[in-house]
Design a protein around this motif. Sequence first.
Motif: not given
Lengths: 319, 425
Positions: B81, B84-85, B305, B307, B330, B378, B393, B395, B410, B422
């Motif tokens: 996750a 991907a973020g 985040s 998270h 994400e 990134c 998602l 996660s 994105r 990723y």
Amino acid sequence: MWLNPRNPQLNKNGELHHLLSLEGLPVEILRQILDTANSFVGVTQRDVKKVPLLRGKAVFNIFFEASTRTRTTFEIAAKRLSADVINLAINVSSTSKGESVLDTVANLSAMQADMFIVRHAASGAPHLIAKHVGPDIHVINAGDGRHSHPTQGLLDVFAIRHYKKDFTNLRVAIVGDILHSRVARSQIHALTTLGCPEIRVIGPRTLIPAEIRGLGVHVYHDMREGLKDVDVVSMLRLQNERMKGALLASGQEFYKYYGLNDEKLALAKPDAIVLHPGPMNRGVEIDSSVADGKQSVILPQVSFGIAIRMAVMSIVAGN
Amino acid sequence: MKILIKNGRLIDPKNNIDAMRDVYIAAGKIVAIGAAPAGFTANRTIDASGKIVCPGLVDLSARLREPGFEYIATLESEMDAACAGGVTSLACPPDTDPPLDEPGLVEMLKYRARTLNKARVYPIGALTAGLKGSQLTEMAELRDAGCVAFSHADVPLTDNQVLFYAMQYAATFNIPVWLRPQDASLARNGVAHDGQVATRLGLPSIPVCAETTALATILLLARETGARVHLCRLSSAEAINMVRRARHDGATVTCDVAVHHLHLSEMDIGYFDPHCHLIPPLRSQRDRDALRRGLADHTVDAVCSDHCPVDDDAKQLPFSESEPGATGLELLLPLTLKWAEEDHVTLPTALARITRDAANILGIDAGHLSVGADADLCVFDAERYWKVEPSSLLSQGKNTPYSGLELKGRVTHTLVGGQVAYEAK
């Protein structure tokens, strides 16, 4: 989704599907409930007290929190509508075994329930249940945490309408523990929707929630000032545990400043009525001479409660 | 492995670069920016036309739920996750089971994370043994094992004497202390901001003074002890004002906010939505706007985040009984971009808050694209819209208040140490 996302108690035609809160209910629905209840008052005074509106329907009283009066009046109301009533006191059965609210409800749904009457100690539990039951099941909130007790609020405005006829020239005072009271919140929403121009809440600062003025009420900390010229005095029950914590000093001091006695009641209009949702703490929030006095409508409230619950159940079952 | 990322708009807030530049990567490091070094032949070329190339994001608070809560999330799922973020470095709070209070646990977590070859994990150690609030942990040993700072996560530390000693002890070794200000007694049983929504819904509340009284204590103790203090996830306008004033008076504290608190307020609780049950609580719109302004004017150093993967069963409960938290790894980038666009904050400034500034707080060499630095970066498409769907998602925590919301921005590629960690399908 058959429910209206903006108001999860209404179906897509705007009719009452669940009764979860009085907040956001259109005035037409409130009036419909009060008018229907009025027609049931006659039934409850007849010799044969049953009507067949809910014949063959299974009504489950699921009480995750103890209650005697509310559960009993729901049971009587359902039986007078000819429903089959099943009472479950969950606080002593499943949750003590670790079952979640939604699992309990799913199991009862599988027993072909048509209606759940739910009481729970957590605000919002009936909303959660309503979100997860099948489309043919109705959920009626019988009191959730501090949030709402809609049938109590309805029976209170029913009593007020019965004695005062019209809401648009009334001054209503709600006295006591507003912070923890689902009854106070329900009364406030019902009264504002029905056009009551002045609602006062009276209590010490510790028992008045932060943003209560946002609900359209006036706040008083001096009971004598707050009761001046009111038409209705609604006393709230003070839970025993509140007197022990840091919110209040003692029951005696509370009674001295926020208990209703004849002398304080004399400050209200001469024809003011006194409400109390019960059970009463005599000598804590209300004096016996007021509770049993001629301005008290506390016992009629209980009878109206049956008519109101019959009205709500028959209306949701018909939608 | 040599990688060329070409035709992208490179934004590197630390080095003050915002220009069309190619990035050359070899042996895990950035070897050149702009012109190719002599003899460079890429094994792989990533075409970043129309996209932005920035340092990998640095997240100051991501719960990975390991060790102890693997049924909620695992290191594998949460590192996927993170990548991907676009997150390449993250700090994880110590409230695992057992809490991160022994060097062995920290080494194991670091080792597990390293073998996955995904984002870099920077554990925050427990300030007290077992997060019980009485015995100090071996902070120096834990630091040597890999802890970058020490905190009490969201577990109340009620004894101010212990807090005072912990700060003194940390200051001895110049170890940072991260604290989320909240007075446990003022917040007791509370689940929502003490405002109009809690009043209407009858939810037990947490007043702003629960945050500000604790913050005042921390600011005074920081001055007294000389500890390096970072304040985590402030939630109220008044707290931001207090930090601003303290800085004006010479305090060196830093602070962050959670990205959710930039976009949501108590109003989003609606009809008891447990996905909006967060710690700290979502406050008023006025508070939210003050956090946004604070982040723009740099009173708030960084945004994280926060998270918190929570399993579905723990959210399918009445609001006050539900587990607090929202998934975030994400969503950190798109939600930060959303704030920037809405408040007319420039892209380099917005990215600074999740790269350079966060890395400064962590005290790590990351969050920039200098030649010779680790190739953590990134690549993202800032114009690409996508809809938040919990099931898509990566996660394991699908708990999000943004379900169904269209967000812009994105990630297409995330590189950690010069490896593609990723790649969007």
